[in-house]
Each structure stands twice: as structure tokens, then as C-alpha cells.
Write a protein that holds these residues in place. Structure first.
Motif, PDB file in Angstrom:
ATOM      1  N   THR A   1       0.592  -1.452   0.153  1.00 38.56           N
ATOM      2  CA  THR A   1      -0.153   0.511  -0.180  1.00 38.56           C
ATOM      3  C   THR A   1       1.353   1.361   0.123  1.00 38.56           C
ATOM      4  O   THR A   1       0.056   2.063  -0.885  1.00 38.56           O
ATOM      5  N   VAL A   2       1.965   1.442   0.586  1.00 42.35           N
ATOM      6  CA  VAL A   2       2.984   1.971   0.728  1.00 42.35           C
ATOM      7  C   VAL A   2       3.727   2.496  -0.059  1.00 42.35           C
ATOM      8  O   VAL A   2       3.461   2.978  -1.214  1.00 42.35           O
ATOM      9  N   LEU A   3       4.111   1.174  -0.995  1.00 41.16           N
ATOM     10  CA  LEU A   3       4.458   1.187  -2.316  1.00 41.16           C
ATOM     11  C   LEU A   3       3.635   1.619  -3.200  1.00 41.16           C
ATOM     12  O   LEU A   3       4.121   2.756  -4.442  1.00 41.16           O
ATOM     13  N   GLN A   4       2.297   1.711  -3.009  1.00 41.81           N
ATOM     14  CA  GLN A   4       1.403   2.255  -4.501  1.00 41.81           C
ATOM     15  C   GLN A   4       1.241   4.084  -4.150  1.00 41.81           C
ATOM     16  O   GLN A   4       1.359   4.391  -5.273  1.00 41.81           O
ATOM     17  N   ARG A   5       0.959   3.944  -2.851  1.00 37.43           N
ATOM     18  CA  ARG A   5       0.927   5.712  -3.129  1.00 37.43           C
ATOM     19  C   ARG A   5       2.676   6.459  -3.108  1.00 37.43           C
ATOM     20  O   ARG A   5       2.399   7.489  -3.580  1.00 37.43           O
ATOM     21  N   LEU A   6       3.721   5.532  -2.877  1.00 40.31           N
ATOM     22  CA  LEU A   6       4.739   6.166  -3.603  1.00 40.31           C
ATOM     23  C   LEU A   6       4.994   6.581  -4.676  1.00 40.31           C
ATOM     24  O   LEU A   6       5.533   7.351  -5.547  1.00 40.31           O
ATOM     25  N   GLU A   7       4.461   5.211  -5.188  1.00 39.64           N
ATOM     26  CA  GLU A   7       4.690   6.157  -7.102  1.00 39.64           C
ATOM     27  C   GLU A   7       3.552   6.368  -7.824  1.00 39.64           C
ATOM     28  O   GLU A   7       3.640   7.608  -8.530  1.00 39.64           O
ATOM     29  N   ARG A   8       2.228   6.566  -6.957  1.00 38.31           N
ATOM     30  CA  ARG A   8       1.379   8.292  -6.947  1.00 38.31           C
ATOM     31  C   ARG A   8       1.759   9.329  -7.042  1.00 38.31           C
ATOM     32  O   ARG A   8       1.409  10.594  -7.863  1.00 38.31           O
ATOM     33  N   VAL A   9       2.730   9.326  -5.664  1.00 38.23           N
ATOM     34  CA  VAL A   9       3.534  10.527  -5.363  1.00 38.23           C
ATOM     35  C   VAL A   9       3.918  10.830  -6.924  1.00 38.23           C
ATOM     36  O   VAL A   9       5.086  11.792  -8.053  1.00 38.23           O
ATOM     37  N   THR A  10       5.475   9.969  -7.162  1.00 41.75           N
ATOM     38  CA  THR A  10       6.245  10.003  -7.913  1.00 41.75           C
ATOM     39  C   THR A  10       5.105  10.996  -9.859  1.00 41.75           C
ATOM     40  O   THR A  10       5.936  11.308 -10.773  1.00 41.75           O
ATOM     41  N   ASP A  11       4.040  10.331  -9.492  1.00 41.03           N
ATOM     42  CA  ASP A  11       3.610  10.365 -10.897  1.00 41.03           C
ATOM     43  C   ASP A  11       3.402  12.247 -10.959  1.00 41.03           C
ATOM     44  O   ASP A  11       2.941  12.588 -12.070  1.00 41.03           O
ATOM     45  N   LEU A  12       3.303  12.417 -10.145  1.00 34.34           N
ATOM     46  CA  LEU A  12       2.144  14.032  -9.396  1.00 34.34           C
ATOM     47  C   LEU A  12       3.655  14.357  -9.460  1.00 34.34           C
ATOM     48  O   LEU A  12       3.251  15.484  -9.907  1.00 34.34           O
ATOM     49  N   LEU A  13       4.680  13.800  -9.177  1.00 40.48           N
ATOM     50  CA  LEU A  13       6.454  15.333  -8.231  1.00 40.48           C
ATOM     51  C   LEU A  13       6.532  14.694  -9.655  1.00 40.48           C
ATOM     52  O   LEU A  13       8.317  15.978  -9.682  1.00 40.48           O
ATOM     53  N   GLY A  14       7.123  14.039 -10.184  1.00 39.48           N
ATOM     54  CA  GLY A  14       8.121  13.758 -11.261  1.00 39.48           C
ATOM     55  C   GLY A  14       8.865  12.537 -10.781  1.00 39.48           C
ATOM     56  O   GLY A  14       8.801  12.559  -9.831  1.00 39.48           O
ATOM     57  N   GLU A  15       9.644  11.734 -11.754  1.00 35.55           N
ATOM     58  CA  GLU A  15      10.694  10.942 -10.846  1.00 35.55           C
ATOM     59  C   GLU A  15      11.462  11.236 -10.568  1.00 35.55           C
ATOM     60  O   GLU A  15      11.974  10.346  -9.750  1.00 35.55           O
ATOM     61  N   GLU A  16      12.355  12.745 -10.729  1.00 39.26           N
ATOM     62  CA  GLU A  16      13.437  12.531  -9.910  1.00 39.26           C
ATOM     63  C   GLU A  16      13.052  13.310  -8.420  1.00 39.26           C
ATOM     64  O   GLU A  16      13.341  13.962  -7.698  1.00 39.26           O
ATOM     65  N   TRP A  17      11.520  13.672  -7.631  1.00 42.62           N
ATOM     66  CA  TRP A  17      11.467  13.778  -6.390  1.00 42.62           C
ATOM     67  C   TRP A  17      12.177  13.737  -5.704  1.00 42.62           C
ATOM     68  O   TRP A  17      11.846  14.452  -4.426  1.00 42.62           O
ATOM     69  N   GLN A  18      12.968  12.274  -5.483  1.00 41.43           N
ATOM     70  CA  GLN A  18      13.492  11.344  -4.461  1.00 41.43           C
ATOM     71  C   GLN A  18      15.212  11.713  -4.627  1.00 41.43           C
ATOM     72  O   GLN A  18      15.947  12.047  -3.615  1.00 41.43           O
TER      73      GLN A  18
END
Length: 633
Positions: free
Chosen positions: A592-609
């Protein structure tokens, strides 16, 4: 072409219509119209209009008589002072005005929320007088709740208010069918309800409702005035009686012992309550412990002895000394310090070399009375001083220069030099403890400082150079007085009046931020939390722009779908970017956490980390969390 009606006929018809004799007038009108040479439809039309005019005139004449009777009744009621007599006359006059079968008044008891039938006229059933109406039941409760007239033409079929079996039985025994009730209102206070009732079905007219409501308004004011006058006379009599008893007691005790003279001299010389306790201990050769209203010593230590608490309760009731025996076998005397029904504290006397006889008991009781007077005096002085200092603080912290400069001069007249202020301390505590907090902070700051209540905070201006020391000192004093849950924030000051408001606002901003950071008790300074106070200080709006620019898409996603991406992101950052630790902290499955982090990546871009980007995202998430916790600045 319209039919012309002779002027003489119009005058004669109007004269007959507006006469006092209704039956004769109808006959005259019919005769005049019959004798006139008018078409049948015209005569009928004229007759209808004249009858309508006659009914209107009769209604206004009746209304005039009712209003005259209403004001006459109000004038008569205003002359009465006895409440019981007033209630009886009130119901009688209402009965005469409305002309219903039964009139009664129900008195409203605020504490219980019930109404009780107090006075009736026209009743025959013995169960109706003193009838109690439970809260929320019956038409009477609806009158009190809505504060407006309520009526029904058939009580048995009434649906707008809940029925009660006892009320229904009393109404049935009395044979009441139609009821009209209006509230007795004196300002915002509901005194009761006035009812007019018939034993036949009846639809109450607008005029009847207005008339009874107007009468009730007049009557409520008169009734409230009579009650206040009765209460004033009763209080005045009780006060005179209390002062008379106190005077006789004081005179008797002054003649009884030299100790009483010493105590009186102590009071006249400006001693306080602790001086009385010390003098009493010296006179009776015993140890005297003075307790406050919470049964704590002057050092703030709470007295947990159950026997002493019980003795204080007994002494409070009797006004006399209560004897106890200590675990060591020594005699102990407890006497409550009271003013009227208010407990101000207690004196606990542990016997020394002198036995406690009748004279010693009377001396202790006299000392308790003097202590009560001194405490009341001290409370009055402190209360007045707090109000003055609160007003002074309000002027000093005002944004109006016309208020600030005179306040500086007033502060100097009270020995407070604002230019010497080096620390400003704001204290957050419960509103019920704020009064004690102001007193405790005032004792901690001393005469050279200024302490008062302002904007629901305790504010202290002190010459202490170190804000941290000032905050700790005030926090310790207030905590001893009110217990835990006290937060004190110190801010440095240059002594310039223009900066005092700014320093207070900075401390206030810090106070709002601290609960979100988990700080709910303690002493801090604004410098320790400078980043937060700067970001959440007054007038700062760049934080919202930064947060929106950094994590705006994530916030929008949560707002639109009710999801929890921001809390997940906060937990992810708090747990060193570990999905496993984040899932454990949020009680979620790792996927569940990984799915939410993937959604964050979709919203902020691949380089957000990436480190620099993640650093800004972490600040934005933290600011967003704090902003929600602190609310608007």
C-alpha cells in the motif's frame, strides 16, 4: 356608465353603519337602501361594502377598548410589590382581557428545566394547580423553548408538541380543549408561560394572540421587577443581620481577651492574612498553618489529610472550631475561613504548651473572621490591580499611538519603567486558572515589572536580561499556582515601546506552533523556535506559496479524492525513506505504501527523491503539517 349614489344616502348609510347600536344600524342600512331608487346589484354592492366598513370599525373600537384595558392592567400591576399577590392579579387581569374559561400561569425553573402551574383562575379540578410539566413535554415547554406564542384548537389531537400522560390526565380532568400559551420574557430570561384555555374547540384569532402576548410582555417586566425588589429586600435584611451579628461578636471578643485587641491592632496597621496566623500562633503558643481555598499551604503544598478536610467542611457549616487528634496524640483545632457561603481557606492549629479552652476557641474563630476580611480586601485590591494592569497592557500593545504614549506615563506612575523592559513573557493556561496565573506571574516578576491578561494570554514585561530565565521563572511560579499544562514563551525586548507589540506577536506565534510540535508544558524562548515563528508570524504569506509550488499536486490529489498521500509522505520522510518502516508506522501493508509512493512519483516527477529536491519537499510537508495544526496566523 357607472351608477351615481346620492350624497345624502351615503351620509345616512355611513351614519347608521358607524353607530354604537349594531342591530339597529343593520336595520337602518337595509331600510335606507330599500328606499333608495337604486338598481338591485348596486344596492347589494353598497350594502356589502358598508357592512365590511362597519365590521372593521367595530373591530378597531374593540381593539381600542382592549388596549385601554391592557395599559390599565399594566399600570395596576406596576403598583404591586408582593410576588404572590402580583401573580394572582396578573392571572385575573389576563382572564378578564381574553375572556376564556380558564387562565393560568406556569413558572419556569431554569435549573430543572420544568414548568410548574403557579396560579390559576377558572379551574375546578384539584389536580391542575401545582401541575408539573417535564422539560420538553407539552405545549408549555414548546412556548418556553421557542419563546413565541403556541396554540391548539384541540388539545387531544395536538401533534406539534409531545404529550405527557400526567399532563393529559390533568387537562382531561379540567375539560380543557383549546389552549393558547405565550411566554413571559424579561430580556433574555424566560420567567414562565401564560395560558388562556377554553372547554370548547376554539380557533384563536390574531387579535387574541397579540393581546395576550402584549399583556404578557408588560406583566413579565413587572414580575421581574417585583422579584428583584423582593430579593433586594431579602438580601438587604440578611446583610444587616450578618453585620449586626458580626458587630456584636467582635465587641464581645474584644472585651474577652487582650489577644483580640492585638489582632485588631494588627489589621489597623496594615497586616495581611499571614500576619494574623503568625500573631495567633504567638498568642496561643501553638503552630498555625494557613490553608487556601484548595486546602494548600502558602508554599503550594496540597493537604491530603482526609480528617482535616472533613473538619473544614464541618467548621464551614457551623462557623465554629472543630477538634481533632493528630497521630502523635496531640490536639489539633481546625477553623474554616469563610465569607458568607464562600470558603476562602482554613486555619489549622496544632496545640503547643497552652490548652485550648473556650477563650482560645473564640480567639481562633475571631482570627478566622479577621482573616476572611483581609483576604476579601486583598482579593479586591488584587482584582482592581489586575484590571488596571490589563487595561494598561492593552494600551501599551495597541497599534494606536494616541493610546500608547499616555500608557507609558501611567505605567511610570505605577513604578513600571517600560524602557527598562528586557524580556516579554507570554503564558498559555486554561481560562479557569488565568486569574491565579496572573497573580503568580505578578509575584514572580515583582513590582518593577508589569503583568496582566491580554488577548486570552498572561503577559509579563520584566527587566530580566535573559528571556529564557524570565520564561522559566514565570513558568515555575504559575505552575505552582495552577498545576501543569502551562507553556511560557520568552522574547527579548529592547525597551522600545514600538517593539513591544511585535515581541508579543512573535511570542504568540510561537505559542500557536508549540502544540503542533508536541510542547504542551514548559518554558521556551522565541529564539529557540525562530524558524517557526518567522514562518508563521503575522503577515507572512510566502509559506503557502512555497508549499503549493513544492507539493501542490499532492495536496490537490488528497483534497479531490480524500486520499492520504501527504501523511504517507510525511511518515516516509520521518522514517528515513524506508517503505517498510513507513508501513509499520502507519499500520499499513508495504505494498500500500509503495502504491502511494508511485502516485507521488506520478504527481511530482521521477526525480522527486533526489537529495536537494527531497530536502525542499521535506520542508514543505513539515510546514503543511504545522500550518494545519496551528490554524491561520
Amino acid at each position: 356608465m357607472a351608477q351615481l349614489v346620492p350624497v345624502d344616502l351615503v351620509v345616512d348609510v355611513l351614519t347608521a353603519a358607524l353607530g354604537d347600536d349594531a342591530d339597529a344600524g343593520d336595520d337602518d342600512i337595509a331600510r335606507l337602501l330599500a328606499e333608495a331608487d337604486l338598481p338591485e346589484d348596486v344596492a347589494a354592492r353598497v350594502g356589502a361594502e358598508v357592512r365590511r366598513l362597519k365590521a372593521t370599525a367595530a373591530r378597531w373600537r374593540r381593539r381600542g377598548r382592549e388596549l385601554a384595558a391592557l395599559y390599565s392592567s399594566a399600570h395596576e400591576l406596576a403598583q404591586l410589590r408582593d410576588v404572590d399577590e402580583l401573580l394572582e392579579r396578573l392571572v385575573q387581569r389576563a382572564h378578564d382581557l381574553i375572556g376564556t374559561d380558564v387562565t393560568y400561569l406556569s413558572e419556569y425553573h431554569v435549573a430543572s428545566g420544568e414548568l410548574r402551574v403557579r396560579t390559576t383562575l377558572g379551574t375546578v379540578a384539584p389536580s391542575f394547580p401545582n401541575l408539573r410539566v417535564p422539560p420538553g413535554m407539552g405545549l408549555a415547554s414548546m412556548v418556553v423553548t421557542t419563546r413565541s406564542p403556541q396554540w391548539t384548537s384541540s388539545y387531544a389531537g395536538m401533534t406539534q408538541a409531545p404529550h405527557d400522560s400526567d399532563i393529559d390526565a390533568a387537562v382531561a380532568a379540567e375539560g380543557l380543549v383549546s389552549l393558547l400559551g405565550v411566554p413571559l420574557l424579561a430580556g433574555d430570561e424566560v420567567l414562565g408561560a401564560l395560558f388562556a384555555a377554553n372547554r370548547i374547540p376554539h380557533t384563536f384569532t390574531h387579535e387574541e394572540i397579540s393581546l395576550l402576548s402584549a399583556f404578557a410582555d408588560h406583566a413579565a417586566v413587572v414580575l421581574q421587577t417585583a422579584r428583584l425588589l423582593a430579593e433586594t429586600r431579602r438580601s438587604d435584611a440578611e446583610t444587616r443581620k450578618a453585620y449586626g451579628e458580626l458587630s456584636r461578636h467582635v465587641e464581645a471578643m474584644e472585651r474577652a481577651s487582650r489577644v483580640h485587641e492585638d489582632l485588631t491592632a494588627l489589621v489597623l496597621q496594615g497586616g495581611d492574612a499571614t500576619d494574623v496566623a503568625d500573631a495567633l500562633g504567638r498568642a496561643l503558643r501553638c503552630t498555625v498553618t494557613m490553608l487556601d481555598a484548595e486546602l494548600r499551604t502558602r508554599d503550594g503544598v496540597s493537604l491530603d489529610a482526609g480528617d482535616v478536610r472533613e473538619a473544614v467542611t464541618r467548621s464551614r457549616r457551623s462557623g465554629r472550631c472543630v477538634f481533632l487528634t493528630t497521630p502523635e496524640g496531640r490536639s489539633r483545632v481546625v477553623v474554616a475561613v469563610v465569607a458568607g457561603s464562600t470558603l476562602l481557606g482554613a486555619l489549622v492549629l496544632d496545640q503547643g504548651t497552652l490548652a485550648f479552652g473556650p477563650v482560645e476557641q473564640r480567639t481562633a474563630e475571631r482570627a478566622a473572621q479577621i482573616t476572611a476580611l483581609l483576604l476579601l480586601k486583598q482579593d479586591a485590591v488584587v482584582e482592581a490591580e489586575q484590571r488596571l494592569r490589563g487595561d494598561l497592557l492593552a494600551d501599551l500593545l495597541s497599534d494606536d499611538p494616541a493610546r500608547v504614549q499616555p500608557a507609558v506615563a501611567r505605567a511610570m506612575a505605577r513604578g513600571v519603567h517600560v524602557e527598562r523592559t528586557r524580556s516579554v513573557v507570554l503564558v498559555a493556561t486554561d481560562s479557569e486558572h488565568r486569574r491565579e496565573a496572573v497573580r503568580a506571574a505578578g509575584r514572580a516578576v515583582g513590582n518593577g515589572g508589569l503583568v496582566g491578561e491580554h488577548a486570552n494570554r498572561v503577559v509579563a514585561l520584566t527587566a530580566e536580561e535573559d528571556p529564557a530565565t524570565a520564561a522559566k521563572t514565570v513558568h515555575a511560579a504559575v505552575t505552582r499556582a495552577v498545576g501543569g499544562g502551562v507553556v511560557a514563551v520568552g522574547a527579548p525586548s529592547t525597551g522600545e515601546v514600538a517593539t513591544l507589540r511585535e515581541r508579543c506577536e512573535a511570542a504568540e506565534s510561537c505559542l500557536r506552533v508549540l502544540p503542533a510540535l508536541g510542547v504542551r508544558d514548559g518554558a521556551v524562548t522565541t529564539d529557540e523556535y525562530l524558524p517557526y515563528t518567522a514562518l508563521f508570524g503575522p503577515g507572512e504569506d510566502r509559506v503557502a506559496a512555497f508549499v503549493d509550488a513544492t507539493i501542490g499536486p499532492v495536496l490537490a490529489w488528497d483534497d479531490e479524492r480524500g486520499s492520504a498521500l501527504v501523511p504517507t509522505l510525511a511518515a516516509y520522510l520521518d522514517n528515513r525513506c524506508s517503505p517498510v518502516a513507513t508501513a509499520r508506522a502507519l499500520h499499513l501493508h508495504k505494498n500500500t505504501v509503495l502504491q502511494r509512493l508511485e502516485r507521488v512519483t506520478d504527481l511530482l516527477g521521477e526525480e522527486w527523491q533526489r537529495p536537494e529536491r527531497l530536502f525542499r519537499i521535506g520542508i514543505a510537508v513539515r510546514l503543511c503539517t504545522l500550518a494545519k495544526a496551528t490554524g491561520p496566523s
